[in-house]
Design an enzyme around this catalytic site. Structure first.
Site, PDB file in Angstrom:
ATOM      1  N   THR A  37     -10.639  -3.462  -0.888  1.00 11.87           N
ATOM      2  CA  THR A  37      -9.648  -3.293  -1.945  1.00 11.87           C
ATOM      3  C   THR A  37      -8.513  -4.304  -1.773  1.00 11.87           C
ATOM      4  O   THR A  37      -8.167  -4.653  -0.643  1.00 11.87           O
ATOM      5  CB  THR A  37      -9.066  -1.866  -1.879  1.00 11.87           C
ATOM      6  OG1 THR A  37     -10.125  -0.931  -2.083  1.00 11.87           O
ATOM      7  CG2 THR A  37      -7.980  -1.642  -2.920  1.00 11.87           C
ATOM      8  N   SER A  39      -5.869  -7.768  -3.207  1.00 12.48           N
ATOM      9  CA  SER A  39      -5.822  -9.092  -3.822  1.00 12.48           C
ATOM     10  C   SER A  39      -6.635 -10.148  -3.095  1.00 12.48           C
ATOM     11  O   SER A  39      -6.884 -11.220  -3.652  1.00 12.48           O
ATOM     12  CB  SER A  39      -4.366  -9.564  -3.934  1.00 12.48           C
ATOM     13  OG  SER A  39      -3.762  -9.633  -2.650  1.00 12.48           O
ATOM     14  N   GLU A 119     -11.446   2.637   3.253  1.00  9.28           N
ATOM     15  CA  GLU A 119     -11.705   1.342   3.890  1.00  9.28           C
ATOM     16  C   GLU A 119     -12.177   1.533   5.323  1.00  9.28           C
ATOM     17  O   GLU A 119     -13.083   0.828   5.782  1.00  9.28           O
ATOM     18  CB  GLU A 119     -10.439   0.490   3.858  1.00  9.28           C
ATOM     19  CG  GLU A 119     -10.099  -0.029   2.465  1.00  9.28           C
ATOM     20  CD  GLU A 119      -8.758  -0.732   2.405  1.00  9.28           C
ATOM     21  OE1 GLU A 119      -8.538  -1.465   1.423  1.00  9.28           O
ATOM     22  OE2 GLU A 119      -7.927  -0.552   3.319  1.00  9.28           O
TER      23      GLU A 119
END
Length: 242
Positions: A37, A39, A119
């Site tokens: 997850t 940018s 994650e």
């Protein structure tokens, strides 16, 4: 030559990682892959989708770590499965993600996007774990510049906060953006962010914090050492772990 912006570094690291992993046979048709997850992770998902669209990778089975990543996979044609699906069976060939900080031993802080629990489930159940990052994420020590996220049960906020403050950390409940009140994770929990004046031992603190009743998961990642692709301002990419 102009220095690369942070955004350009992220895209470079992601592209270099996917291309290298395909070349080395660590990404292959039919594999089970965890997708991170944020940018830096999303450009890697985009690059993976290009291989799929070109027919160079087939039968990919992806597990997404957040609603953000699930939506990106839907937009870009990457097949997504639940970690519970029999075809995944709780194990992945590889996971690729970003990091908020990575130290010289490749210990990590993750969770700036509030997706640390999923994650970590993905990262700790992957045969190979890979991190993509820009140069600003490479640090000597963890926890004094970028706050450590800790996902907590909302009802346990006060006792957890008191226990965490005993470590010497400043503890702040993360507030939502364009939303009144705290950030709510994809799992229905809250996030507190910890910042220390002096460096701490991430290996010791990962276990210590997770032992506090009411803590769901900490953003220290120390138990599955990743390979790393760290893009630099000059356009080079530092590769660790190969």
């Amino acid at each position: 030559m102009a220095e690369l912006t942070q955004k350009e570094q992220k895209e470079l690291a992601a592209r270099k990682a996917i291309d290298t992993l395909v070349e080395k046979g660590l990404i292959f048709s039919g594999m089970k892959i965890g997708l991170g997850t944020g940018s830096t992770a999303l450009p890697a998902v985009k690059r993976l989708s290009e291989y799929i669209a070109e027919g160079k990778l087939k039968g990919i089975k992806a597990v997404a770590t957040s609603f953000q990543t699930e939506n990106a996979c839907a937009d870009w044609g990457v097949p997504v499965f639940s970690f519970r699906d029999r075809i995944i069976n709780g194990k992945l060939d590889l996971a690729i993600d970003g990091a908020d900080e990575i130290d010289e031993e490749c210990n990590l802080i993750k969770g700036g996007g509030a997706a640390l629990l999923r994650e970590k489930i993905v990262a700790y159940n992957a045969k190979t774990f890979v991190i993509v990052a820009d140069s600003s994420k490479a640090v000597k020590t963890l926890g004094t510049k970028f706050p450590l996220p800790v996902e907590i049960i909302p009802e346990a906020y006060i006792p957890v906060k008191k226990a965490l403050e005993k470590t010497g950390a400043k503890v702040v409940l993360r507030e939502g953006v364009k939303k009144c009140g705290p950030v709510i994770t994809d799992n229905g929990n809250q996030i507190v962010d910890l910042l220390w004046e002096k460096p701490v031992n991430p290996k010791e603190y990962e276990d210590f914090i997770n032992d506090i009743t009411g803590v769901v998961e900490t953003g220290f990642f120390t138990k599955n050492t990743p390979k790393a692709f760290i893009a630099k301002e000059d356009g080079s990419v530092e590769i660790r772990g190969f």
